[in-house]
Each structure stands twice: as C-alpha cells, then as structure tokens.
Design a protein around this motif. Structure first.
Motif, PDB file in Angstrom:
ATOM      1  N   ASP A 103     -19.006 -14.509  63.729  1.00  0.00           N
ATOM      2  CA  ASP A 103     -20.282 -15.063  64.120  1.00  0.00           C
ATOM      3  C   ASP A 103     -20.997 -13.728  64.952  1.00  0.00           C
ATOM      4  OD1 ASP A 103     -22.175 -17.050  65.098  1.00  0.00           O
ATOM      5  OD2 ASP A 103     -21.421 -16.227  66.887  1.00  0.00           O
ATOM      6  N   ALA A 104     -20.126 -13.040  65.691  1.00  0.00           N
ATOM      7  CA  ALA A 104     -20.991 -11.951  66.487  1.00  0.00           C
ATOM      8  C   ALA A 104     -21.636 -10.848  65.947  1.00  0.00           C
ATOM      9  CB  ALA A 104     -19.702 -11.527  67.673  1.00  0.00           C
ATOM     10  N   ILE A 105     -21.153 -10.680  64.773  1.00  0.00           N
ATOM     11  CA  ILE A 105     -21.815  -9.625  64.011  1.00  0.00           C
ATOM     12  C   ILE A 105     -22.908 -10.077  63.070  1.00  0.00           C
ATOM     13  CG2 ILE A 105     -19.960  -8.071  64.408  1.00  0.00           C
ATOM     14  CD1 ILE A 105     -20.525  -9.238  60.873  1.00  0.00           C
ATOM     15  N   LEU A 148     -27.452 -14.187  53.722  1.00  0.00           N
ATOM     16  CA  LEU A 148     -26.733 -13.274  54.657  1.00  0.00           C
ATOM     17  C   LEU A 148     -26.740 -11.795  54.186  1.00  0.00           C
ATOM     18  CD1 LEU A 148     -24.083 -16.126  54.118  1.00  0.00           C
ATOM     19  CD2 LEU A 148     -26.127 -16.152  55.683  1.00  0.00           C
ATOM     20  N   GLY A 149     -26.624 -11.210  55.197  1.00  0.00           N
ATOM     21  CA  GLY A 149     -26.498  -9.781  55.082  1.00  0.00           C
ATOM     22  C   GLY A 149     -25.240  -9.259  54.715  1.00  0.00           C
ATOM     23  N   CYS A 150     -25.063  -8.278  53.891  1.00  0.00           N
ATOM     24  CA  CYS A 150     -23.820  -7.803  53.878  1.00  0.00           C
ATOM     25  C   CYS A 150     -23.669  -6.789  55.089  1.00  0.00           C
ATOM     26  CB  CYS A 150     -23.620  -7.132  52.426  1.00  0.00           C
ATOM     27  SG  CYS A 150     -24.618  -5.615  52.509  1.00  0.00           S
ATOM     28  N   ASP A 151     -22.355  -6.504  55.337  1.00  0.00           N
ATOM     29  CA  ASP A 151     -21.909  -5.477  56.410  1.00  0.00           C
ATOM     30  C   ASP A 151     -22.345  -4.247  55.754  1.00  0.00           C
ATOM     31  OD1 ASP A 151     -20.934  -3.473  57.689  1.00  0.00           O
ATOM     32  OD2 ASP A 151     -18.954  -4.367  57.749  1.00  0.00           O
ATOM     33  N   ALA A 152     -23.451  -3.632  55.824  1.00  0.00           N
ATOM     34  CA  ALA A 152     -23.728  -2.608  54.768  1.00  0.00           C
ATOM     35  C   ALA A 152     -23.478  -1.280  55.733  1.00  0.00           C
ATOM     36  CB  ALA A 152     -25.163  -2.397  54.500  1.00  0.00           C
ATOM     37  N   GLY A 197     -22.384  -0.218  64.582  1.00  0.00           N
ATOM     38  CA  GLY A 197     -23.254  -1.437  64.941  1.00  0.00           C
ATOM     39  C   GLY A 197     -22.871  -1.769  66.378  1.00  0.00           C
ATOM     40  N   ALA A 198     -23.228  -2.956  66.812  1.00  0.00           N
ATOM     41  CA  ALA A 198     -22.910  -3.323  68.264  1.00  0.00           C
ATOM     42  C   ALA A 198     -21.417  -3.934  68.175  1.00  0.00           C
ATOM     43  CB  ALA A 198     -23.810  -4.706  68.278  1.00  0.00           C
ATOM     44  N   ALA A 199     -20.744  -3.172  69.214  1.00  0.00           N
ATOM     45  CA  ALA A 199     -19.560  -3.806  69.211  1.00  0.00           C
ATOM     46  C   ALA A 199     -19.044  -5.421  69.572  1.00  0.00           C
ATOM     47  CB  ALA A 199     -18.726  -2.938  70.329  1.00  0.00           C
ATOM     48  N   ALA A 200     -18.160  -5.951  68.862  1.00  0.00           N
ATOM     49  CA  ALA A 200     -17.853  -7.263  69.109  1.00  0.00           C
ATOM     50  C   ALA A 200     -16.431  -7.582  68.753  1.00  0.00           C
ATOM     51  CB  ALA A 200     -18.471  -7.920  67.943  1.00  0.00           C
ATOM     52  N   GLU A 235     -24.093  -6.563  61.474  1.00  0.00           N
ATOM     53  CA  GLU A 235     -23.198  -6.475  60.412  1.00  0.00           C
ATOM     54  C   GLU A 235     -22.190  -5.288  60.138  1.00  0.00           C
ATOM     55  OE1 GLU A 235     -26.623  -6.171  57.642  1.00  0.00           O
ATOM     56  OE2 GLU A 235     -26.665  -8.288  57.397  1.00  0.00           O
ATOM     57  N   ASP A 236     -21.798  -4.723  61.531  1.00  0.00           N
ATOM     58  CA  ASP A 236     -20.652  -3.813  61.846  1.00  0.00           C
ATOM     59  C   ASP A 236     -19.379  -4.972  61.548  1.00  0.00           C
ATOM     60  OD1 ASP A 236     -18.639  -1.858  61.943  1.00  0.00           O
ATOM     61  OD2 ASP A 236     -19.749  -1.161  63.663  1.00  0.00           O
ATOM     62  N   ALA A 237     -18.987  -5.122  60.477  1.00  0.00           N
ATOM     63  CA  ALA A 237     -17.893  -6.009  60.305  1.00  0.00           C
ATOM     64  C   ALA A 237     -16.377  -5.519  60.649  1.00  0.00           C
ATOM     65  CB  ALA A 237     -17.833  -6.933  58.709  1.00  0.00           C
ATOM     66  N   HIS A 238     -15.566  -6.259  60.976  1.00  0.00           N
ATOM     67  CA  HIS A 238     -14.432  -5.874  61.154  1.00  0.00           C
ATOM     68  C   HIS A 238     -13.209  -5.829  59.796  1.00  0.00           C
ATOM     69  CE1 HIS A 238     -15.249  -7.705  64.915  1.00  0.00           C
ATOM     70  NE2 HIS A 238     -14.575  -6.921  65.409  1.00  0.00           N
TER      71      HIS A 238
END
Length: 290
Positions: A212-214, A21-25, A257-260, A228-231
């Motif tokens: 899940d969405a990011i 898994l990617g970190c929210d870099a 990143g993509a809004a979620a 990966e643009d995490a909250h």
C-alpha cells in the motif's frame, strides 16, 4: 516520472477494458532500468550437503568385523539421512493448495479464489513507440508449463526503452463490471514468509511485491509522491523450468522513490518485470505463498 499504463488481462473477462495500477516502473529520468543495480541469487536457496560415508577401518577378527559392519551400517544410515535432507533442500517445495495464488490450470486469467484472494493476471509496459508485448489485451494463459501442466502465464516482447515490461496479479481486486480499472485493495499476507513460483526465461526478472505505501492513491494505495518504488528481488532465469522463491525478508526497494517499510499485511500486487532494452520471453506457473 514516466509511467506506462498497466493492461489488465482477465478483468476484461469480467467486463473490464483497462488495467489498474501503476507498475513499479522506476523513475526513467534517473535512468533506472526496473531491475535495479543489485542482483541477488535465485530463491531456491539450496545449500544441502551430503555425508561422505567414507570409512577407513578394515576387518580383523570377528569382533573387528562386527565393529566394521556396525560402522558401515552407521555410515550408510548417515549417508541416507543426509541424502534425504539434500533432496528436501534442493528439490521443488510443495505449495499448500490453500496458499496457491494461481496454477493457471483452469485456462483463464483469474487467480484462484482461495484465502480471500480475488484478482486477475495483467500485462504492463512503458508504452515505448513501436514496441510490442504479447499476449495482447485481454491477458490469456498460454498452453504448456512445467511437467504435465496445461497452462502457464507467458509474455514475450521487445522494443521497450524506458523501464521495460512485465506481467502481474492483483491479490484483492474484484474488477469493475462497467469496464473500468477496478479498485486495487490490500491483502493481508502477514501469515506467510514469501512466495514460490516456477519460471523459465531468457532474461533476469525482478519479482516485485507492491504494498500500500508505494502504490499511488489514484490506484488504491496511500502513496502521495515518488511512488511505485516497489520492494523486490532480482531472479536470474534459465531456459529450463525451475522453482524459485522470494522471501519477504529479502525484498528491497531500488532507492529512486519514496522510502517505505515493507508490510506484508498491506500487500496489493505481485509483478514480474524485465528491464528496458530487453528482448524477452519468460513464463510463470504455480505461484503461491509459503
């Protein structure tokens, strides 16, 4: 977008060599530092006040003395109640054992098997040339912690110049006995308001809540691009142990990143990350939901 490789610690104890898994870099091409541009206050949210207990009446005759005594007793009672409320607001808040993600007291990197959770601690970074992060793979707890704690999750390092480094836990990942990354799956955390944890450190961290969405589809999520643009929330640490909390309601994306929408019923992982160009040393313990 430049991405580092997550190195999952204890999954190696399950026979796993890599980390999922990617970190929210953050998108390094945009110059994001992984902490974002908006700071927020620590999550203990202590704002209790105490009564002043002051009184300006003076005793006179017997009736006045009785009234004064009653007034003093009333003021003392109010002060005691206010003081108790203040202690409740500013002191450490207990975590129900059923809601404890990990207290690390078993000395291994697996989170506690409670509430349907399964997973392990891992470290991750942007893989900058010449940089170093400890503990090395596989992840192992470090002796120590707040009060009489036996073990904690600690990481130190320097030299990461793209977006930084961190440690985290998956909440629903049983690992891969053949040595692969395992599969990150969703965990329904909608019954909770947020997370609490003890921490100390020499730099701010961003607490990231990966839903899940990011998370990229290749890592078990449903995100197709600009992932990966995490909250999350920035938490300034000090060298002394303290309890912090991050509520789901205040978690925000950094915006690159993509809004979620944040959906706690699809929570996958919790990460604690420092920004790029940081010589860091921070530790965590007693992480749980509230």
């Amino acid at each position: 977008m430049s991405k580092g490789t997550l190195r999952m610690g204890l999954l190696c104890a399950l026979g796993l060599g890599g980390v999922p898994l990617g970190c929210d870099a953050g998108d390094s091409s945009d110059g994001d530092d992984g902490l974002g541009g908006t700071g927020v206050n620590p999550g203990d949210d202590s704002n209790g006040t105490t009564g002043d207990g002051s009184g300006d009446s003076s005793p006179g005759d017997g009736a006045d003395s009785a009234d004064s005594a009653d007034s003093a007793d009333s003021a003392d009672s109010a002060d005691s109640a206010d003081s108790a409320d203040s202690d409740s607001d500013t002191g450490d808040q207990p975590i129900d054992p059923a809601n404890m993600i990990d207290d690390l007291e078993d000395g291994d990197a697996l989170i506690l098997a409670a509430g349907g959770r399964r997973g392990a601690w891992y470290s991750y970074n942007d893989e900058s040339a010449g940089a170093e992060q400890l503990p090395p793979e596989p992840f192992e707890p470090t002796e120590g912690g707040p009060d009489a704690s036996l073990y904690m999750a600690q990481t130190t390092g320097s030299g990461f110049t793209e977006w930084g480094a961190g440690i985290g836990v998956d909440l629903n990942n049983e690992g891969d006995p053949d040595g692969g990354d395992g599969v990150r799956m969703i965990y329904d955390a909608s019954a909770y308001q947020g997370i609490r944890f003890h921490a100390r450190g020499n730099a701010p961290i961003r607490v990231k809540l990966l839903v899940d969405a990011i998370v990229p589809s290749a890592a078990g999520g449903s995100c197709a691009e600009d992932c990966e643009d995490a909250h999350g929330k920035i938490v300034p640490l000090t060298e002394e142990w303290a309890q912090y909390q991050v509520s789901f309601a205040e978690a925000f994306q950094e915006g690159w990143g993509a809004a979620a929408d944040f959906d706690p019923s699809t929570l996958m992982s919790i990460q604690f990350q420092v920004s790029a160009d940081t010589d860091f040393d921070f530790a965590l313990d007693q992480i749980g939901f509230y």
